[in-house]
Motif scaffolding. Structure first.
Motif, PDB file in Angstrom:
ATOM      1  N   VAL A  73       0.863  -1.121  -0.046  1.00 35.33           N
ATOM      2  CA  VAL A  73      -0.136   0.265  -0.067  1.00 35.33           C
ATOM      3  C   VAL A  73       0.993   1.134  -0.038  1.00 35.33           C
ATOM      4  N   ASP A  74       1.811   1.424   0.943  1.00 38.67           N
ATOM      5  CA  ASP A  74       2.719   2.636   1.043  1.00 38.67           C
ATOM      6  C   ASP A  74       3.469   2.688  -0.359  1.00 38.67           C
ATOM      7  N   THR A  75       4.060   1.334  -0.961  1.00 36.43           N
ATOM      8  CA  THR A  75       4.708   1.678  -2.315  1.00 36.43           C
ATOM      9  C   THR A  75       4.011   2.318  -3.592  1.00 36.43           C
ATOM     10  N   TYR A  76       2.392   1.702  -3.543  1.00 39.04           N
ATOM     11  CA  TYR A  76       1.495   2.376  -4.606  1.00 39.04           C
ATOM     12  C   TYR A  76       1.461   3.869  -4.162  1.00 39.04           C
ATOM     13  N   ALA A  77       1.146   4.070  -2.828  1.00 40.01           N
ATOM     14  CA  ALA A  77       0.896   5.620  -2.608  1.00 40.01           C
ATOM     15  C   ALA A  77       2.112   6.599  -3.050  1.00 40.01           C
ATOM     16  N   LYS A  78       3.105   5.923  -2.757  1.00 38.24           N
ATOM     17  CA  LYS A  78       4.433   6.693  -3.124  1.00 38.24           C
ATOM     18  C   LYS A  78       4.905   6.808  -4.503  1.00 38.24           C
ATOM     19  N   SER A  79       4.135   5.957  -5.302  1.00 36.44           N
ATOM     20  CA  SER A  79       4.643   5.708  -6.694  1.00 36.44           C
ATOM     21  C   SER A  79       3.811   6.905  -7.367  1.00 36.44           C
ATOM     22  N   TRP A  80       2.045   6.996  -6.756  1.00 31.48           N
ATOM     23  CA  TRP A  80       1.290   7.708  -7.296  1.00 31.48           C
ATOM     24  C   TRP A  80       1.715   9.163  -7.166  1.00 31.48           C
ATOM     25  N   ARG A  81       2.312   9.505  -6.122  1.00 34.80           N
ATOM     26  CA  ARG A  81       2.968  10.765  -5.841  1.00 34.80           C
ATOM     27  C   ARG A  81       3.905  11.146  -6.749  1.00 34.80           C
ATOM     28  N   VAL A  82       4.811  10.136  -7.118  1.00 40.38           N
ATOM     29  CA  VAL A  82       5.984  10.519  -8.075  1.00 40.38           C
ATOM     30  C   VAL A  82       5.015  10.805  -9.458  1.00 40.38           C
ATOM     31  N   TRP A  83       4.073  10.013  -9.856  1.00 38.97           N
ATOM     32  CA  TRP A  83       3.188  10.148 -11.281  1.00 38.97           C
ATOM     33  C   TRP A  83       2.694  11.707 -11.264  1.00 38.97           C
ATOM     34  N   THR A  84       2.313  12.005 -10.152  1.00 38.04           N
ATOM     35  CA  THR A  84       1.426  13.390  -9.920  1.00 38.04           C
ATOM     36  C   THR A  84       2.524  14.583 -10.027  1.00 38.04           C
ATOM     37  N   PHE A  93       5.248  14.145 -11.947  1.00 37.25           N
ATOM     38  CA  PHE A  93       5.646  14.227 -13.184  1.00 37.25           C
ATOM     39  C   PHE A  93       4.504  14.726 -14.144  1.00 37.25           C
ATOM     40  N   CYS A  94       3.365  14.607 -13.635  1.00 40.92           N
ATOM     41  CA  CYS A  94       2.247  15.248 -14.499  1.00 40.92           C
ATOM     42  C   CYS A  94       2.357  16.742 -14.303  1.00 40.92           C
ATOM     43  N   ALA A  95       2.408  17.194 -13.148  1.00 38.82           N
ATOM     44  CA  ALA A  95       2.536  18.780 -13.060  1.00 38.82           C
ATOM     45  C   ALA A  95       3.442  19.120 -13.632  1.00 38.82           C
ATOM     46  N   ALA A  96       4.722  18.538 -13.504  1.00 36.82           N
ATOM     47  CA  ALA A  96       6.003  19.224 -14.205  1.00 36.82           C
ATOM     48  C   ALA A  96       6.009  19.289 -15.771  1.00 36.82           C
ATOM     49  N   GLY A  97       5.064  18.282 -16.227  1.00 38.62           N
ATOM     50  CA  GLY A  97       5.053  18.148 -17.718  1.00 38.62           C
ATOM     51  C   GLY A  97       3.535  18.997 -18.384  1.00 38.62           C
ATOM     52  N   GLY A  98       2.593  19.372 -17.391  1.00 27.72           N
ATOM     53  CA  GLY A  98       1.481  19.860 -17.673  1.00 27.72           C
ATOM     54  C   GLY A  98       0.493  18.796 -18.591  1.00 27.72           C
ATOM     55  N   LEU A  99       0.703  17.731 -17.852  1.00 29.35           N
ATOM     56  CA  LEU A  99      -0.178  16.449 -18.336  1.00 29.35           C
ATOM     57  C   LEU A  99      -1.297  16.057 -17.786  1.00 29.35           C
ATOM     58  N   PRO A 100      -2.514  15.529 -18.119  1.00 35.91           N
ATOM     59  CA  PRO A 100      -3.617  15.215 -17.318  1.00 35.91           C
ATOM     60  C   PRO A 100      -3.054  13.845 -16.584  1.00 35.91           C
ATOM     61  N   GLU A 101      -3.311  13.871 -14.995  1.00 37.83           N
ATOM     62  CA  GLU A 101      -3.074  12.825 -14.401  1.00 37.83           C
ATOM     63  C   GLU A 101      -3.767  11.399 -14.695  1.00 37.83           C
ATOM     64  N   LEU A 102      -4.895  11.712 -15.285  1.00 33.41           N
ATOM     65  CA  LEU A 102      -5.835  10.279 -15.659  1.00 33.41           C
ATOM     66  C   LEU A 102      -5.855   9.958 -17.087  1.00 33.41           C
ATOM     67  N   GLU A 103      -4.515  10.220 -17.626  1.00 35.98           N
ATOM     68  CA  GLU A 103      -4.273   9.597 -19.084  1.00 35.98           C
ATOM     69  C   GLU A 103      -3.239   8.456 -18.902  1.00 35.98           C
ATOM     70  N   GLY A 104      -3.087   7.476 -19.438  1.00 31.98           N
ATOM     71  CA  GLY A 104      -1.896   6.695 -19.294  1.00 31.98           C
ATOM     72  C   GLY A 104      -1.490   6.053 -20.657  1.00 31.98           C
ATOM     73  N   THR A 159       7.592   8.852 -21.622  1.00 25.93           N
ATOM     74  CA  THR A 159       8.002   9.993 -21.050  1.00 25.93           C
ATOM     75  C   THR A 159       8.077  10.125 -19.627  1.00 25.93           C
ATOM     76  N   PHE A 160       7.552   9.365 -18.932  1.00 27.64           N
ATOM     77  CA  PHE A 160       7.582   9.162 -17.284  1.00 27.64           C
ATOM     78  C   PHE A 160       8.715   8.573 -16.973  1.00 27.64           C
ATOM     79  N   VAL A 161       9.176   7.453 -17.737  1.00 27.81           N
ATOM     80  CA  VAL A 161      10.290   6.718 -17.214  1.00 27.81           C
ATOM     81  C   VAL A 161      11.569   7.440 -17.700  1.00 27.81           C
TER      82      VAL A 161
END
Length: 356
Positions: free
Chosen positions: A54-65, A67-78, A85-87
């Motif tokens: 659970v902790d890993t998923y939560a931490k990784s989602w914060r990394v994803w958000t 990334f999206c904020a830095a690149g101006g991308l919507p969070e709910l698009e994969g 670009t994320f990697v």
């Protein structure tokens, strides 16, 4: 940034649509019972998911958000492009300090971010995820070719000299007795940090020939292995004597309630000597680092050093690999276990040895 409230709202909308379809097919009463079954399934899933997952998923989602904020991308698009670009972003600058992640950490965040997207109703195709992973692996090779080595690498393995130094450095206090028992027993059943943290008093039983430790094993499919720890010839580093002395002192000094089988086998103790409850995996890791530093072990041990130590020292002493695997809870012929053994085998069992 997606909030937890928005995530819950999305799940509720999706669940309501599903219940309405069930009602059309099977009637209202059946739809209600199916909805109750879904609620129970959700509760079971939450109950059996390990806290560290659970902790890993939560931490990784914060990394994803981030990334999206830095690149101006919507969070709910994969999309394919977003994942690739994320990697690239993670390897280039993804950490909070602006440095790139190690490839192994980036791989974990990618997998967990995909899980997070799918939990939020986003469709992520296997092909797109595979392309992102291929991009990650290719970029990791480029880093190696450029001379970059990221990550901590394999932890140092415990050894017998280190065990002796640790035993001698433990103070004559309840904390010192606990430290000695924690390290000596952990080495002898190849413990991970979470193993002693999960043990209760009733899980460790005294036998005429030593201790039997009932260890919960397996990362996904759990079972219990009964690791047998014999009395050591050297009393100074005997895990059985160390554990029984620690438990006797705990009960004598802190009360008979600590003899109850449901109490933690290894208790947390603060710097003032107060018992804080059972040790968690993180506190076990910190304790092993602190204990080895106090003993002035040349390279500080980590939470994984005891596990590596049993495999490498056992191999050096000529123990059969299957016996080592069974004691440590590895699958027989486990690649990770064989990797730990290779540290020893690579010198003696070496194709270039004795050729000249």
């Amino acid at each position: 940034m997606t909030t937890e409230i928005e995530l819950v709202d999305h799940e509720l909308v999706a669940r309501q649509a599903l219940v309405e379809r069930w009602a059309e097919r099977h009637g209202v009463d059946a739809a209600r019972r199916l909805a109750e079954a879904e609620d129970l399934a959700d509760a079971v899933a939450a109950e059996i998911t390990p806290d560290n997952t659970v902790d890993t998923y939560a931490k990784s989602w914060r990394v994803w958000t981030r990334f999206c904020a830095a690149g101006g991308l919507p969070e709910l698009e994969g999309s394919r492009g977003a994942l690739v670009t994320f990697v690239a972003w993670m390897l280039r600058e993804g950490q909070q300090n602006g440095r790139g992640y190690a490839p192994s950490s980036a791989s974990t965040h990618l997998a967990a971010a995909v899980v997070g997207l799918r939990e939020r109703g986003v469709t992520v195709s296997g092909d797109d995820q595979a392309e992102a992973r291929a991009g990650l692996e290719g970029l990791a090779v480029k880093l190696l070719q450029a001379g970059e080595r990221r990550g901590r690498g394999q932890a140092v393995g415990g050894d017998i000299d280190g065990l002796r130094a640790i035993a001698r450095a433990c103070p004559g206090t309840l904390t010192g007795d606990r430290d000695k028992a924690l390290v000596l027993t952990g080495f002898n059943y190849a413990s991970r940090s979470q193993d002693p943290a999960g043990l209760q008093t009733g899980d460790i039983t005294l036998h005429s020939r030593g201790l039997v430790v009932a260890v919960l094993t397996g990362k996904t499919k759990h079972s219990v292995r009964n690791a047998k720890i014999r009395y050591a010839d050297d009393p100074e580093i005997c895990p059985v004597r160390a554990y029984t002395a620690y438990r006797a002192r705990l009960v004598e000094e802190r009360g008979k309630q600590w003899a109850d089988p449901s109490t933690p086998a290894f208790v947390g103790i603060d710097r003032w000597g107060h018992i804080t409850g059972g040790m968690g995996p993180d506190s076990v890791t910190r304790a092993i680092k602190r204990i080895s530093a106090r003993a002035e072990v040349p390279i500080a041990w980590t939470g994984h050093s005891l596990r590596i130590g049993l495999a490498s020292v056992g191999r050096r002493k000529g123990k059969d690999s299957i016996a080592i695997a069974d004691q440590g809870g590895w699958a027989r012929h486990s690649r990770s276990m064989l990797g730990y053994m290779q540290v020893e085998d690579g010198w003696d069992d070496n194709a270039s040895a004795d050729l000249t």
